[in-house]
Design a protein around this motif. Sequence first.
Motif, PDB file in Angstrom:
ATOM      1  N   PHE A  68       0.873  -1.174   0.000  1.00 62.56           N
ATOM      2  CA  PHE A  68       0.000   0.000   0.000  1.00 62.56           C
ATOM      3  C   PHE A  68       0.910   1.223   0.000  1.00 62.56           C
ATOM      4  N   SER A  69       0.902   1.968  -1.105  1.00 58.79           N
ATOM      5  CA  SER A  69       1.934   2.985  -1.330  1.00 58.79           C
ATOM      6  C   SER A  69       1.333   4.348  -1.645  1.00 58.79           C
ATOM      7  N   THR A  70       2.054   5.373  -1.240  1.00 50.46           N
ATOM      8  CA  THR A  70       1.683   6.736  -1.592  1.00 50.46           C
ATOM      9  C   THR A  70       2.944   7.601  -1.612  1.00 50.46           C
ATOM     10  N   GLY A  71       2.851   8.730  -2.307  1.00 57.15           N
ATOM     11  CA  GLY A  71       4.019   9.603  -2.392  1.00 57.15           C
ATOM     12  C   GLY A  71       3.696  10.884  -3.137  1.00 57.15           C
ATOM     13  N   PHE A  72       4.705  11.744  -3.251  1.00 53.41           N
ATOM     14  CA  PHE A  72       4.513  13.004  -3.956  1.00 53.41           C
ATOM     15  C   PHE A  72       5.844  13.496  -4.517  1.00 53.41           C
ATOM     16  N   THR A  73       5.728  14.418  -5.475  1.00 55.62           N
ATOM     17  CA  THR A  73       6.867  15.174  -5.995  1.00 55.62           C
ATOM     18  C   THR A  73       6.628  16.649  -5.742  1.00 55.62           C
ATOM     19  N   TYR A  74       7.632  17.318  -5.180  1.00 55.52           N
ATOM     20  CA  TYR A  74       7.587  18.777  -5.056  1.00 55.52           C
ATOM     21  C   TYR A  74       8.599  19.356  -6.027  1.00 55.52           C
ATOM     22  N   HIS A  75       8.116  20.184  -6.956  1.00 56.65           N
ATOM     23  CA  HIS A  75       8.961  20.777  -7.983  1.00 56.65           C
ATOM     24  C   HIS A  75       9.557  22.078  -7.443  1.00 56.65           C
ATOM     25  N   ILE A  76      10.840  22.036  -7.143  1.00 48.74           N
ATOM     26  CA  ILE A  76      11.530  23.222  -6.622  1.00 48.74           C
ATOM     27  C   ILE A  76      11.535  24.327  -7.669  1.00 48.74           C
ATOM     28  N   ASP A  77      11.831  23.943  -8.899  1.00 45.91           N
ATOM     29  CA  ASP A  77      11.756  24.842 -10.044  1.00 45.91           C
ATOM     30  C   ASP A  77      11.572  23.961 -11.277  1.00 45.91           C
ATOM     31  N   GLN A  78      11.739  24.515 -12.458  1.00 49.34           N
ATOM     32  CA  GLN A  78      11.492  23.756 -13.675  1.00 49.34           C
ATOM     33  C   GLN A  78      12.539  22.660 -13.914  1.00 49.34           C
ATOM     34  N   LYS A  79      13.675  22.743 -13.242  1.00 51.87           N
ATOM     35  CA  LYS A  79      14.751  21.791 -13.484  1.00 51.87           C
ATOM     36  C   LYS A  79      14.992  20.811 -12.344  1.00 51.87           C
ATOM     37  N   SER A  80      14.440  21.040 -11.174  1.00 51.69           N
ATOM     38  CA  SER A  80      14.758  20.184 -10.035  1.00 51.69           C
ATOM     39  C   SER A  80      13.521  19.896  -9.200  1.00 51.69           C
ATOM     40  N   ASN A  81      13.532  18.748  -8.541  1.00 53.71           N
ATOM     41  CA  ASN A  81      12.406  18.357  -7.694  1.00 53.71           C
ATOM     42  C   ASN A  81      12.847  17.381  -6.614  1.00 53.71           C
ATOM     43  N   ILE A  82      11.990  17.235  -5.641  1.00 56.63           N
ATOM     44  CA  ILE A  82      12.208  16.287  -4.553  1.00 56.63           C
ATOM     45  C   ILE A  82      11.040  15.313  -4.525  1.00 56.63           C
ATOM     46  N   ASP A  83      11.364  14.020  -4.393  1.00 56.76           N
ATOM     47  CA  ASP A  83      10.346  12.973  -4.325  1.00 56.76           C
ATOM     48  C   ASP A  83      10.341  12.321  -2.949  1.00 56.76           C
ATOM     49  N   PHE A  84       9.140  11.997  -2.495  1.00 60.47           N
ATOM     50  CA  PHE A  84       8.964  11.248  -1.250  1.00 60.47           C
ATOM     51  C   PHE A  84       8.043  10.075  -1.528  1.00 60.47           C
TER      52      PHE A  84
END
Length: 424
Positions: free
Chosen positions: A362-378
Amino acid sequence: MNRTRLFKKSLLAVTIASTTLASQQALAAGFQLNAQSATGLGRAFAGDAVIADNASVMARNPAAMALFDKTELSLGFESITSKIEVKNATYSVNAFSTSVPDANDIGDTSVAPNLHVIVPVNDKFAWGANVYSNFGTKTEFDDNYVATEYGGLTDVQSLNFGLSGSYRLDEKWSFGLGLDLIYGKGTMKRSTGSTLATATGGAVASGTSLVNVDSATGWAVGLNVGTVYELDESNRFGFSYRYSPEITAEDDKNQEITLPLPDMAEFSGFHKIKDTQFAVHYSIQYIGWSAFDKIEFRNLQGSALGSSYDKQYDWQDGWHYAIGGTYYLNSDWTLRAGYMYDTSAQDSRTSISVPDSDRQWFSTGFTYHIDQKSNIDFGFTYLMGDDVAVSESTSLPGGLVTTGVTATTRADAILVGLQYSRSF
């Protein structure tokens, strides 16, 4: 051969490798790790051979590198906390039997890092390199565990160093090929306990070392191939196949362990629903666990096995069935979730130290886009196993001594992943 040696040899035949690969296998059936990316973890790895939202896709399908037109970097880790229970156990030697206290803390928390880089050369070719782990396990029973020769310490680690290339044939088809250099390291220790010594009238002394392989290391070479077919920019399919070799690891006492690894094949699909911000994706993965028929031990110094020993496992092939969804909320946030059903690698042979079963993710997550070139995934996954009734036993030649364990086992896990990705 004297009776003590006969007893040790037969006892070890059922227990020596039964605890070889146990703890992190709570992550997936057998001892497979799905630790390539936090992005994939957040959707139960549904569609991971074709989604291509960052460079980690090359670990599942090298052909998907053709979907990028810029240099891509992904760097992250996954923490794995496994909860393994061995409960309602009974240990027996001949007519003697005794209940065994529950073991609730034989799992472990570990961290698996990953790094992926994809470099497009032109509109046809791309190459990439990565480091991650496909396989690993650790389990450790308390020194005072009653059935101690069924427990002990096992620590198996692997690192996959990959180099891959992709070629875009046309607007629809892309192909990829990769080389895997796999490093393996393992420690395994087994000894007899006081309960066994008492039950055999001292024929086997407490603390007798059965196996003591410490930090054995080795290298092997594997291959992976893949293809991607694009219907259009919103719909595509991917297929990949990975050949996994045997790894032979040797310690500083020239003791060797040969471990066969399974081949894997995966089919994935990705579909962005027209005029919406939602996509659905899915995967079916085959894992060739039937190749894991035995573990080979050679030059076992100081053990009761002499210079060589083969332990039969006879596992069965496994399957993953995963489905997930992604919601592109806005330019800053992407949300995802997924479910996987993971079938057990074990068939008729089971063990208290390998609490394998069918599992649900059972999985969930998100991506936060810091800007157009970089992001953080959880990514976060709760992995739920089943209770399994286990019965192990062995008899000495001539029926001199019979030893066995019955119990109920269960393995659950919590997985957390964090990842940084960037385009250049």
